[in-house]
Design an enzyme around this catalytic site. Structure first.
Site, mmCIF file in Angstrom:
data_model
loop_
_atom_site.group_PDB
_atom_site.id
_atom_site.type_symbol
_atom_site.label_atom_id
_atom_site.label_comp_id
_atom_site.label_asym_id
_atom_site.label_seq_id
_atom_site.Cartn_x
_atom_site.Cartn_y
_atom_site.Cartn_z
ATOM 1 N N ILE A 1 0.886 -1.167 0.000
ATOM 2 C CA ILE A 1 0.000 0.000 0.000
ATOM 3 C C ILE A 1 0.922 1.214 0.000
ATOM 4 C CG2 ILE A 1 -0.167 0.126 2.547
ATOM 5 C CD1 ILE A 1 -3.131 0.949 2.174
ATOM 6 N N SER A 2 0.570 2.257 -0.777
ATOM 7 C CA SER A 2 1.412 3.449 -0.867
ATOM 8 C C SER A 2 1.513 4.157 0.469
ATOM 9 C CB SER A 2 0.828 4.440 -1.866
ATOM 10 O OG SER A 2 0.852 3.911 -3.150
ATOM 11 N N ALA A 3 2.616 4.874 0.622
ATOM 12 C CA ALA A 3 2.736 5.771 1.760
ATOM 13 C C ALA A 3 1.783 6.946 1.545
ATOM 14 C CB ALA A 3 4.158 6.284 1.872
#
Lengths: 70, 162
Positions: free
Chosen positions: A59-61
């Site tokens: 999951i993206s930051a």
């Protein structure tokens, strides 16, 4: 009322000048990342780093592009 | 990254958005908050179509989005998103959440005039460039580099070759 960890993270992104537009800020505040994390990583939802979501994916930051680039 | 992309996309209520790579569904949910806010009449809502090639991820994202209350604003499709999603094209905005070797032509075709696409372009090794592709009203394509990023590789027909 005490701010949540997620609200504190969003405030920090505003201070850094990454979040600027009111409707984008409102949207980011409305959706804490922890709701989309597997149970074992939910506690790190408000930490500004990518996290594993299983199946070899992340999951993206909320913001950080990568530690090395910052 | 989600914050940076959502700022650069210039999202508006009512837009039709294509996301390539749903992942957990979180990014799509933040976009839905902008293009289809609950305090706006449903008739004015936009919609997010998010394509995920990994079936287990697509199922997981669908579950997450349903629990979080986005089932009627975000549609998950389990397919090869490197080809876009022609069924609901054209799109006001397209975002790609995995690194592509080049900007796939089908995605350019599926972008509306005055549309904006964000896509990380580069090799499978760690860093890529985040490219903003804009299509003018008369169909001209312009690309600008917004800086270095690190994404997982895009797979599928227009994805990375290993």
């Amino acid at each position: 009322m005490e701010k949540t960890e997620w609200e504190k993270l969003i405030d920090s992104l505003i201070k850094q000048g990454i979040l600027k537009t009111p409707k984008v800020i409102k949207a980011m505040k409305a959706v804490p990342r922890a709701k989309f994390l597997p149970p074992d990583t939910q506690q790190y939802g408000s930490v500004d780093t990518p996290l594993p979501i299983g199946f070899g994916q992340t999951i993206s930051a909320p913001h950080s592009r990568s530690v090395k680039l910052d | 990254m989600v914050a940076i992309m959502n700022e650069a996309l210039q999202l508006e209520v009512g837009q039709r958005v294509l996301e390539v790579g749903a992942g957990s569904g979180w990014h799509a949910a933040t976009i839905a908050e902008i293009i289809a806010p609950l305090d706006t009449p449903r008739s004015e809502w936009g919609h997010v179509y998010t394509v995920e090639i990994v079936k287990a991820l697509a199922d997981n994202a669908k579950k997450n989005l349903m629990i979080a209350g986005y089932a009627d604003r975000v549609t998950i499709i389990n397919a090869d998103g490197s080809k876009g999603y022609d069924e609901k094209a054209p799109y006001d905005r397209i975002l790609v959440t995995a690194a592509a070797p080049d900007v796939p032509n089908p995605l350019i075709d599926q972008l509306k005039p005055d549309g904006i696409m964000l896509i990380p372009v580069g090799s499978v090794s760690l860093f890529q460039s985040l490219i903003r592709v804009t299509k003018s009203a008369d169909g001209k394509i312009r690309q600008e580099n917004l800086g270095g990023v690190a994404f997982v590789p895009l797979t599928g027909e227009y994805g990375q070759r290993f």
